[in-house]
Write a protein that holds these residues in place. Structure first.
Motif, PDB file in Angstrom:
ATOM      1  N   GLU A 185      -7.800  12.363   8.530  1.00  0.00           N
ATOM      2  CA  GLU A 185      -6.528  11.727   8.187  1.00  0.00           C
ATOM      3  C   GLU A 185      -5.387  12.249   9.071  1.00  0.00           C
ATOM      4  N   LEU A 191     -10.545   5.326   8.425  1.00  0.00           N
ATOM      5  CA  LEU A 191     -10.984   6.692   8.112  1.00  0.00           C
ATOM      6  C   LEU A 191     -12.437   6.695   7.630  1.00  0.00           C
ATOM      7  N   LYS A 192     -12.784   5.654   6.866  1.00  0.00           N
ATOM      8  CA  LYS A 192     -14.190   5.539   6.425  1.00  0.00           C
ATOM      9  C   LYS A 192     -15.086   5.267   7.626  1.00  0.00           C
ATOM     10  N   THR A 214      -3.654   9.205  11.638  1.00  0.00           N
ATOM     11  CA  THR A 214      -2.571   8.552  10.879  1.00  0.00           C
ATOM     12  C   THR A 214      -1.465   8.053  11.798  1.00  0.00           C
ATOM     13  N   TYR A 260      -6.935  -3.554   5.661  1.00  0.00           N
ATOM     14  CA  TYR A 260      -7.527  -2.482   4.846  1.00  0.00           C
ATOM     15  C   TYR A 260      -7.036  -1.148   5.413  1.00  0.00           C
ATOM     16  N   ASP A 303      -7.114   2.061   4.753  1.00  0.00           N
ATOM     17  CA  ASP A 303      -7.898   3.294   4.881  1.00  0.00           C
ATOM     18  C   ASP A 303      -9.253   3.080   5.544  1.00  0.00           C
ATOM     19  N   HIS A 343       0.805  -1.226   0.000  1.00  0.00           N
ATOM     20  CA  HIS A 343       0.000   0.000   0.000  1.00  0.00           C
ATOM     21  C   HIS A 343       0.834   1.270   0.000  1.00  0.00           C
ATOM     22  N   HIS A 344       2.121   1.167   0.370  1.00  0.00           N
ATOM     23  CA  HIS A 344       2.956   2.374   0.455  1.00  0.00           C
ATOM     24  C   HIS A 344       4.224   2.172  -0.366  1.00  0.00           C
ATOM     25  N   ASP A 371      -2.617   2.450  11.235  1.00  0.00           N
ATOM     26  CA  ASP A 371      -3.105   1.293  10.466  1.00  0.00           C
ATOM     27  C   ASP A 371      -1.999   0.247  10.247  1.00  0.00           C
TER      28      ASP A 371
END
Ligand SMILES: [Zn+2]
Length: 333
Positions: free
Chosen positions: A325, A69-70, A329, A64, A66, A35-36, A59
Protein backbone atom coordinates in the motif's frame (compact mmCIF):
# COMPACT_ATOMS: atom_id res chain seq x y z
CA UNK A 1 -3.51 6.13 5.42
CA UNK A 2 -0.64 8.62 5.50
CA UNK A 3 -1.51 12.35 5.14
CA UNK A 4 -0.43 13.58 1.75
CA UNK A 5 1.12 16.97 1.08
CA UNK A 6 1.78 17.69 -2.61
CA UNK A 7 5.26 19.05 -3.22
CA UNK A 8 4.28 20.65 -6.53
CA UNK A 9 1.38 21.41 -8.87
CA UNK A 10 0.41 18.29 -10.89
CA UNK A 11 -0.05 20.15 -14.20
CA UNK A 12 3.05 19.44 -16.29
CA UNK A 13 3.22 22.89 -17.94
CA UNK A 14 2.60 24.93 -14.77
CA UNK A 15 5.46 27.48 -14.38
CA UNK A 16 5.68 26.57 -10.68
CA UNK A 17 7.19 23.19 -11.63
CA UNK A 18 10.51 24.99 -12.23
CA UNK A 19 10.33 27.05 -9.05
CA UNK A 20 9.62 24.56 -6.29
CA UNK A 21 11.05 26.82 -3.56
CA UNK A 22 8.16 29.28 -3.36
CA UNK A 23 5.01 28.09 -1.56
CA UNK A 24 2.25 28.16 -4.15
CA UNK A 25 -0.26 25.51 -3.05
CA UNK A 26 -3.18 26.46 -0.84
CA UNK A 27 -5.62 24.11 0.90
CA UNK A 28 -9.22 24.66 -0.23
CA UNK A 29 -11.53 22.45 1.86
CA UNK A 30 -12.69 18.89 1.42
CA UNK A 31 -15.10 16.82 -0.64
CA UNK A 32 -16.25 13.20 -0.53
CA UNK A 33 -16.23 10.47 -3.16
CA UNK A 34 -17.81 7.02 -3.22
CA UNK A 35 -14.66 5.36 -1.87
CA UNK A 36 -13.03 8.20 0.09
CA UNK A 37 -15.10 10.12 2.70
CA UNK A 38 -12.70 13.09 3.08
CA UNK A 39 -10.58 14.27 0.16
CA UNK A 40 -8.44 17.41 0.50
CA UNK A 41 -8.79 19.96 -2.30
CA UNK A 42 -5.89 22.30 -3.26
CA UNK A 43 -5.43 25.42 -5.38
CA UNK A 44 -2.27 26.25 -7.29
CA UNK A 45 -1.71 30.01 -6.89
CA UNK A 46 0.45 30.15 -10.03
CA UNK A 47 -1.77 28.52 -12.68
CA UNK A 48 -5.04 28.90 -10.67
CA UNK A 49 -5.95 25.26 -11.30
CA UNK A 50 -7.51 23.25 -8.52
CA UNK A 51 -6.72 19.64 -7.81
CA UNK A 52 -6.98 17.22 -4.90
CA UNK A 53 -5.14 14.34 -3.28
CA UNK A 54 -7.07 12.12 -5.70
CA UNK A 55 -5.02 13.55 -8.61
CA UNK A 56 -1.88 12.06 -7.06
CA UNK A 57 -3.33 8.62 -6.34
CA UNK A 58 -2.29 5.63 -8.42
CA UNK A 59 -5.91 4.42 -8.45
CA UNK A 60 -7.23 7.83 -9.62
CA UNK A 61 -10.45 7.37 -11.65
CA UNK A 62 -10.32 3.57 -11.39
CA UNK A 63 -13.47 1.61 -10.81
CA UNK A 64 -12.04 -0.85 -8.27
CA UNK A 65 -9.75 1.29 -6.07
CA UNK A 66 -8.01 -1.54 -4.17
CA UNK A 67 -7.78 -4.03 -7.00
CA UNK A 68 -4.19 -3.14 -7.93
CA UNK A 69 -3.01 -4.08 -4.42
CA UNK A 70 -4.66 -7.49 -4.72
CA UNK A 71 -3.15 -7.91 -8.20
CA UNK A 72 0.27 -7.06 -6.73
CA UNK A 73 0.08 -10.04 -4.36
CA UNK A 74 -1.17 -12.33 -7.14
CA UNK A 75 1.73 -11.17 -9.35
CA UNK A 76 4.36 -12.16 -6.82
CA UNK A 77 2.66 -15.42 -5.82
CA UNK A 78 3.11 -17.43 -9.04
CA UNK A 79 -0.51 -16.91 -10.08
CA UNK A 80 -1.24 -16.39 -13.79
CA UNK A 81 -3.23 -13.35 -15.01
CA UNK A 82 -6.11 -15.57 -16.08
CA UNK A 83 -6.33 -17.30 -12.70
CA UNK A 84 -6.08 -13.94 -10.86
CA UNK A 85 -9.06 -12.76 -12.93
CA UNK A 86 -11.12 -15.79 -11.88
CA UNK A 87 -10.11 -15.43 -8.24
CA UNK A 88 -10.78 -11.67 -8.00
CA UNK A 89 -13.90 -11.94 -10.19
CA UNK A 90 -12.79 -9.39 -12.80
CA UNK A 91 -11.99 -9.66 -16.50
CA UNK A 92 -8.49 -10.76 -17.54
CA UNK A 93 -8.07 -7.43 -19.36
CA UNK A 94 -8.71 -5.54 -16.10
CA UNK A 95 -5.95 -7.60 -14.45
CA UNK A 96 -3.65 -6.83 -17.40
CA UNK A 97 -4.45 -3.12 -17.02
CA UNK A 98 -3.46 -3.22 -13.34
CA UNK A 99 -0.27 -5.13 -14.14
CA UNK A 100 0.62 -2.36 -16.59
CA UNK A 101 -0.15 0.28 -13.95
CA UNK A 102 1.90 -1.53 -11.28
CA UNK A 103 4.82 -2.27 -13.61
CA UNK A 104 5.21 1.30 -14.86
CA UNK A 105 4.87 2.69 -11.32
CA UNK A 106 7.29 0.10 -9.88
CA UNK A 107 10.02 1.18 -12.31
CA UNK A 108 9.42 4.88 -11.56
CA UNK A 109 9.41 4.21 -7.79
CA UNK A 110 12.69 2.27 -7.85
CA UNK A 111 14.36 4.81 -10.19
CA UNK A 112 13.31 7.58 -7.80
CA UNK A 113 14.79 5.69 -4.83
CA UNK A 114 18.11 5.21 -6.64
CA UNK A 115 18.33 8.97 -7.25
CA UNK A 116 18.69 9.59 -3.52
CA UNK A 117 22.21 9.33 -2.09
CA UNK A 118 22.98 5.69 -1.29
CA UNK A 119 24.15 4.55 2.16
CA UNK A 120 27.21 2.57 3.16
CA UNK A 121 25.35 -0.67 2.40
CA UNK A 122 25.55 0.12 -1.31
CA UNK A 123 29.26 -0.28 -1.94
CA UNK A 124 29.38 -3.73 -3.46
CA UNK A 125 30.45 -6.22 -4.55
CA UNK A 126 27.71 -6.64 -7.15
CA UNK A 127 26.71 -9.70 -9.17
CA UNK A 128 25.20 -9.95 -12.63
CA UNK A 129 23.69 -12.86 -14.53
CA UNK A 130 21.17 -13.38 -17.31
CA UNK A 131 18.14 -15.60 -16.90
CA UNK A 132 16.87 -17.15 -20.12
CA UNK A 133 13.19 -17.45 -20.96
CA UNK A 134 11.06 -16.85 -24.06
CA UNK A 135 7.98 -15.14 -25.48
CA UNK A 136 5.42 -17.50 -27.09
CA UNK A 137 7.98 -19.92 -28.60
CA UNK A 138 10.98 -21.41 -26.77
CA UNK A 139 13.07 -22.07 -29.89
CA UNK A 140 12.16 -19.12 -32.10
CA UNK A 141 11.68 -16.30 -29.59
CA UNK A 142 14.07 -16.66 -26.65
CA UNK A 143 14.53 -13.76 -24.23
CA UNK A 144 17.30 -12.68 -21.91
CA UNK A 145 16.66 -11.18 -18.47
CA UNK A 146 19.81 -9.52 -17.04
CA UNK A 147 19.63 -9.05 -13.27
CA UNK A 148 22.13 -6.98 -11.27
CA UNK A 149 22.18 -7.40 -7.48
CA UNK A 150 24.21 -6.41 -4.46
CA UNK A 151 26.08 -9.51 -3.39
CA UNK A 152 25.55 -9.25 0.37
CA UNK A 153 22.11 -7.72 0.83
CA UNK A 154 20.46 -9.13 -2.33
CA UNK A 155 19.21 -5.66 -3.31
CA UNK A 156 18.20 -5.78 -7.00
CA UNK A 157 19.80 -2.69 -8.58
CA UNK A 158 18.34 -3.20 -12.04
CA UNK A 159 16.71 -5.78 -14.28
CA UNK A 160 15.39 -5.82 -17.80
CA UNK A 161 14.16 -8.14 -20.56
CA UNK A 162 15.06 -8.26 -24.24
CA UNK A 163 15.33 -10.51 -27.27
CA UNK A 164 17.85 -13.25 -28.06
CA UNK A 165 18.35 -14.75 -31.55
CA UNK A 166 16.51 -17.98 -32.48
CA UNK A 167 18.10 -21.14 -31.10
CA UNK A 168 20.27 -23.33 -33.36
CA UNK A 169 19.67 -26.94 -34.49
CA UNK A 170 16.07 -26.31 -35.61
CA UNK A 171 13.97 -29.07 -37.21
CA UNK A 172 12.80 -28.40 -40.83
CA UNK A 173 9.36 -27.39 -39.51
CA UNK A 174 10.89 -24.78 -37.20
CA UNK A 175 13.29 -23.55 -39.91
CA UNK A 176 10.25 -22.82 -42.08
CA UNK A 177 8.54 -20.99 -39.23
CA UNK A 178 11.72 -19.02 -38.59
CA UNK A 179 11.95 -17.91 -42.24
CA UNK A 180 8.29 -16.89 -42.25
CA UNK A 181 8.86 -14.83 -39.09
CA UNK A 182 11.99 -13.20 -40.50
CA UNK A 183 10.05 -12.08 -43.59
CA UNK A 184 7.51 -10.38 -41.35
CA UNK A 185 9.65 -8.95 -38.53
CA UNK A 186 13.29 -9.16 -39.78
CA UNK A 187 16.12 -11.12 -38.21
CA UNK A 188 15.83 -11.60 -34.44
CA UNK A 189 18.95 -10.19 -32.77
CA UNK A 190 20.53 -10.29 -29.33
CA UNK A 191 19.80 -7.30 -27.09
CA UNK A 192 22.12 -8.64 -24.39
CA UNK A 193 24.86 -6.01 -24.89
CA UNK A 194 22.38 -3.13 -24.87
CA UNK A 195 20.65 -4.33 -21.69
CA UNK A 196 23.84 -5.18 -19.78
CA UNK A 197 25.24 -1.75 -20.70
CA UNK A 198 22.12 -0.16 -19.24
CA UNK A 199 22.53 -2.21 -16.01
CA UNK A 200 26.09 -0.92 -15.58
CA UNK A 201 25.18 2.67 -16.46
CA UNK A 202 22.51 2.65 -13.76
CA UNK A 203 25.00 1.21 -11.26
CA UNK A 204 27.59 3.84 -12.24
CA UNK A 205 25.08 6.62 -11.49
CA UNK A 206 23.81 5.06 -8.24
CA UNK A 207 27.22 4.29 -6.70
CA UNK A 208 28.77 7.01 -4.53
CA UNK A 209 31.69 8.72 -6.33
CA UNK A 210 35.20 7.48 -5.55
CA UNK A 211 33.92 4.02 -4.58
CA UNK A 212 35.72 1.19 -6.39
CA UNK A 213 33.47 -1.35 -8.07
CA UNK A 214 33.76 -5.11 -7.79
CA UNK A 215 31.59 -7.07 -10.21
CA UNK A 216 31.20 -10.83 -9.95
CA UNK A 217 29.74 -12.87 -12.81
CA UNK A 218 30.31 -15.90 -15.00
CA UNK A 219 32.98 -15.77 -17.71
CA UNK A 220 30.89 -14.29 -20.54
CA UNK A 221 33.34 -12.04 -22.45
CA UNK A 222 30.65 -9.48 -23.18
CA UNK A 223 30.58 -8.42 -19.50
CA UNK A 224 34.28 -7.57 -19.58
CA UNK A 225 33.99 -5.34 -22.63
CA UNK A 226 30.86 -3.56 -21.36
CA UNK A 227 32.49 -3.04 -17.93
CA UNK A 228 35.48 -1.38 -19.58
CA UNK A 229 33.25 0.78 -21.77
CA UNK A 230 31.11 2.06 -18.88
CA UNK A 231 33.62 2.31 -16.00
CA UNK A 232 36.98 3.00 -17.66
CA UNK A 233 38.05 6.52 -16.66
CA UNK A 234 35.03 6.87 -14.30
CA UNK A 235 36.12 4.74 -11.32
CA UNK A 236 38.44 1.83 -10.59
CA UNK A 237 36.84 -1.58 -11.03
CA UNK A 238 37.58 -5.26 -10.70
CA UNK A 239 35.88 -8.16 -12.51
CA UNK A 240 35.83 -11.44 -10.60
CA UNK A 241 34.79 -14.44 -12.69
CA UNK A 242 33.48 -17.88 -11.76
CA UNK A 243 33.06 -20.74 -14.18
CA UNK A 244 29.42 -21.58 -14.86
CA UNK A 245 30.43 -25.25 -14.50
CA UNK A 246 31.33 -24.87 -10.81
CA UNK A 247 28.91 -26.75 -8.56
CA UNK A 248 25.94 -24.46 -7.84
CA UNK A 249 25.63 -24.81 -4.07
CA UNK A 250 25.86 -22.20 -1.33
CA UNK A 251 29.68 -22.27 -1.44
CA UNK A 252 29.65 -21.07 -5.05
CA UNK A 253 30.84 -17.44 -5.43
CA UNK A 254 27.72 -16.71 -7.47
CA UNK A 255 25.28 -18.26 -5.00
CA UNK A 256 23.42 -14.94 -4.30
CA UNK A 257 22.64 -14.26 -7.96
CA UNK A 258 21.83 -17.94 -8.68
CA UNK A 259 19.51 -17.89 -5.68
CA UNK A 260 17.86 -14.65 -6.87
CA UNK A 261 17.16 -16.09 -10.34
CA UNK A 262 15.75 -19.28 -8.74
CA UNK A 263 13.54 -17.13 -6.54
CA UNK A 264 12.25 -15.26 -9.60
CA UNK A 265 11.29 -18.57 -11.20
CA UNK A 266 9.49 -19.50 -8.00
CA UNK A 267 7.54 -16.23 -7.64
CA UNK A 268 6.73 -15.13 -11.19
CA UNK A 269 4.17 -17.35 -12.92
CA UNK A 270 5.46 -16.65 -16.43
CA UNK A 271 9.00 -17.78 -15.56
CA UNK A 272 7.98 -21.24 -14.30
CA UNK A 273 9.48 -23.71 -16.80
CA UNK A 274 7.15 -25.57 -19.19
CA UNK A 275 3.89 -23.97 -18.14
CA UNK A 276 0.96 -22.37 -19.93
CA UNK A 277 1.39 -19.05 -18.14
CA UNK A 278 4.51 -18.20 -20.18
CA UNK A 279 4.87 -14.63 -21.53
CA UNK A 280 3.34 -14.02 -24.93
CA UNK A 281 5.11 -10.65 -25.26
CA UNK A 282 8.38 -9.39 -23.81
CA UNK A 283 6.85 -6.04 -22.76
CA UNK A 284 4.49 -7.80 -20.34
CA UNK A 285 7.33 -9.80 -18.86
CA UNK A 286 9.19 -6.53 -18.19
CA UNK A 287 6.22 -5.08 -16.28
CA UNK A 288 5.84 -8.25 -14.25
CA UNK A 289 9.58 -8.28 -13.40
CA UNK A 290 9.39 -4.72 -12.08
CA UNK A 291 6.47 -5.61 -9.82
CA UNK A 292 8.52 -8.52 -8.46
CA UNK A 293 11.51 -6.18 -7.88
CA UNK A 294 9.38 -4.03 -5.55
CA UNK A 295 8.38 -7.08 -3.55
CA UNK A 296 11.97 -8.39 -3.37
CA UNK A 297 13.66 -5.09 -2.52
CA UNK A 298 11.18 -3.15 -0.44
CA UNK A 299 8.48 -5.46 0.95
CA UNK A 300 9.99 -8.91 1.61
CA UNK A 301 12.71 -9.25 4.27
CA UNK A 302 16.02 -10.70 3.05
CA UNK A 303 15.23 -14.05 4.69
CA UNK A 304 12.06 -15.55 6.15
CA UNK A 305 13.31 -15.27 9.75
CA UNK A 306 11.46 -12.80 12.04
CA UNK A 307 12.65 -9.17 12.41
CA UNK A 308 14.98 -9.34 9.42
CA UNK A 309 15.29 -6.09 7.39
CA UNK A 310 14.52 -5.79 3.69
CA UNK A 311 17.34 -5.56 1.10
CA UNK A 312 16.48 -1.86 0.58
CA UNK A 313 16.97 -1.16 4.30
CA UNK A 314 20.40 -2.81 4.40
CA UNK A 315 21.39 -1.03 1.21
CA UNK A 316 20.45 2.26 2.89
CA UNK A 317 17.80 3.09 0.29
CA UNK A 318 14.87 2.90 2.77
CA UNK A 319 14.64 3.32 6.53
CA UNK A 320 11.91 0.68 7.09
CA UNK A 321 10.14 -2.19 5.31
CA UNK A 322 7.37 -0.91 3.04
CA UNK A 323 3.90 -2.35 2.55
CA UNK A 324 2.42 -2.78 -0.93
CA UNK A 325 0.00 0.00 0.00
CA UNK A 326 2.84 2.41 0.80
CA UNK A 327 4.53 1.75 -2.53
CA UNK A 328 1.45 1.73 -4.74
CA UNK A 329 -0.69 4.60 -3.36
CA UNK A 330 0.94 7.82 -4.65
CA UNK A 331 2.06 8.38 -8.23
CA UNK A 332 5.62 9.50 -8.96
CA UNK A 333 5.57 12.76 -10.95
ZN1 LIG B 1 -0.02 25.12 -11.17
Amino acid sequence: MTAFQPSHCPWPRCPSRHDKASPHIQRRGFFRTRHHPKVQRFLCLVCKRSFSTQTFRLDYRLRYPDLHLKVFWENVSKVTLRQSGRKLKVDRKTIAHRLHLLGVHAEAFHTDKLRQPAGAGFQGPFQLDELETFESDRRLQPLTVPVLIHRRNYFVVHLDAGTLPCRGKLTPKYRQKKQAREKLYGKRRSESRKLVTRCFEILQRALPPEVALELQSDRKQLYGSVLAKVFEGERSYRWRRESSKTRRDNRNLLFPINHTLAQMRDSISRLVRRNWGVSKQCAWLRRHLWVWLIWRNYVRPVTVKPKVPTPAQIAGVCSKPLTAEEVFTWRIF
